[in-house]
Design a protein around this motif. Structure first.
Motif, short mmCIF file in Angstrom:
data_model
loop_
_atom_site.label_atom_id
_atom_site.label_comp_id
_atom_site.label_asym_id
_atom_site.label_seq_id
_atom_site.Cartn_x
_atom_site.Cartn_y
_atom_site.Cartn_z
N ALA A 129 -7.81 47.28 -12.59
CA ALA A 129 -7.66 48.10 -13.80
C ALA A 129 -7.11 47.31 -14.97
O ALA A 129 -7.41 47.61 -16.13
N ILE A 130 -6.32 46.27 -14.69
CA ILE A 130 -5.74 45.50 -15.78
C ILE A 130 -6.81 44.83 -16.64
O ILE A 130 -6.61 44.63 -17.84
N LEU A 149 -5.33 33.98 -22.72
CA LEU A 149 -4.90 35.33 -23.06
C LEU A 149 -3.98 35.88 -21.99
O LEU A 149 -4.09 35.51 -20.81
N LEU A 150 -3.10 36.78 -22.39
CA LEU A 150 -2.19 37.46 -21.46
C LEU A 150 -2.42 38.96 -21.59
O LEU A 150 -2.41 39.50 -22.69
N ARG A 151 -2.61 39.62 -20.43
CA ARG A 151 -2.77 41.08 -20.42
C ARG A 151 -1.77 41.67 -19.44
O ARG A 151 -1.47 41.07 -18.40
N THR A 157 0.44 41.62 -14.40
CA THR A 157 0.13 40.67 -15.45
C THR A 157 -1.13 39.90 -15.11
O THR A 157 -1.35 39.53 -13.94
N ALA A 158 -1.97 39.65 -16.09
CA ALA A 158 -3.16 38.82 -15.92
C ALA A 158 -3.13 37.71 -16.96
O ALA A 158 -2.93 37.96 -18.15
N LEU A 159 -3.30 36.48 -16.50
CA LEU A 159 -3.41 35.32 -17.38
C LEU A 159 -4.85 34.84 -17.31
O LEU A 159 -5.34 34.47 -16.24
N LEU A 160 -5.54 34.85 -18.46
CA LEU A 160 -6.95 34.50 -18.52
C LEU A 160 -7.10 33.22 -19.33
O LEU A 160 -6.59 33.13 -20.46
N ALA A 161 -7.80 32.25 -18.79
CA ALA A 161 -8.04 31.00 -19.50
C ALA A 161 -9.52 30.67 -19.44
O ALA A 161 -10.13 30.69 -18.36
N LEU A 162 -10.12 30.39 -20.59
CA LEU A 162 -11.56 30.10 -20.70
C LEU A 162 -11.75 28.75 -21.37
O LEU A 162 -11.07 28.44 -22.36
#
Length: 216
Positions: A129-130, A149-151, A157-162
């Motif tokens: 769901a995050i 990005l941090l969500r 917590t979700a850390l997204l790196a592209l």
């Protein structure tokens, strides 16, 4: 997103996205219909370099499309897939972008590897769901090739790196307090790790990313 996936300046492209986040009401931003291809424009694979006559260019375009799809499926909004993109259908400007679906039993050649990738990434969004509802503040980091990005949502917590570069990047990233000492899982590989003190050495694969999720 397509400009980013094509190798455009990540920081400059994300500034345009950040502008939308700042000016749209959250209720609208989190409900935007996010399309990469449509019936009114050349398909994503065509835009990313697949013009039907160079297998190497087509393979690179598919790698870049997977990066764009990863961005789409980990970002707020309502992602939508134009029919055929999920099996590698390309096509230029209208009407070439409206080619028939390549049904295997009708002589077509659907890209089943692409379909498996699409199912994996849409499944991540469905199961976490995050990735659908998590908050989205300003990016933690951007440069020529990277967006981080941090969500957050309900203690998770979700850390997204592209990374849109053609080489793996290693980034030394200051961690926010919500991530310090937390055990996270990279949803793309299944690898678990416990984050160190206040700085993370993060390896982001070429034309790919990491999706670290931890918490409840």
């Amino acid at each position: 997103v397509l400009d980013f996936a094509a190798g455009g300046n990540a920081a400059a492209n994300y500034r345009n996205i950040e502008l939308m986040r700042e000016v749209y009401p959250p209720q609208s931003f989190f409900a935007l219909m996010n399309l990469l291809s449509t019936h009114d424009a050349a398909r994503s694979l065509h835009v990313l370099g697949d013009h039907g006559h160079d297998p190497a260019a087509a393979d690179l375009a598919k790698r870049r499309y997977r990066l764009a799809l990863l961005f789409q499926m980990t970002f707020p909004g309502a992602p939508a897939i134009f029919y055929g993109d999920e099996v590698g259908l390309s096509g230029g400007d209208d009407p070439d972008n409206r080619r028939p679906f390549p049904w295997a039993d009708q002589g077509g050649s659907p890209d089943l590897e692409m379909l498996a990738t699409v199912r994996q990434l849409t499944g991540l969004r469905r199961d976490h769901a995050i990735l659908r509802h998590g908050s989205l503040p300003a990016p933690l980091y951007t440069d020529r090739n990277l967006i981080v990005l941090l969500r957050e949502l309900d203690g998770q917590t979700a850390l997204l790196a592209l990374n849109n570069g053609e080489e793996t990047r290693t980034l030394s990233l200051p961690l926010p307090p919500t991530l310090t000492g937390r055990t996270v899982t990279d949803l793309l590989t299944g690898r678990e790790m416990t984050l160190p003190g206040d700085t993370l050495s993060l390896e982001v694969p070429a034309l790919g990313g990491v999706v670290l999720v931890g918490g409840k």
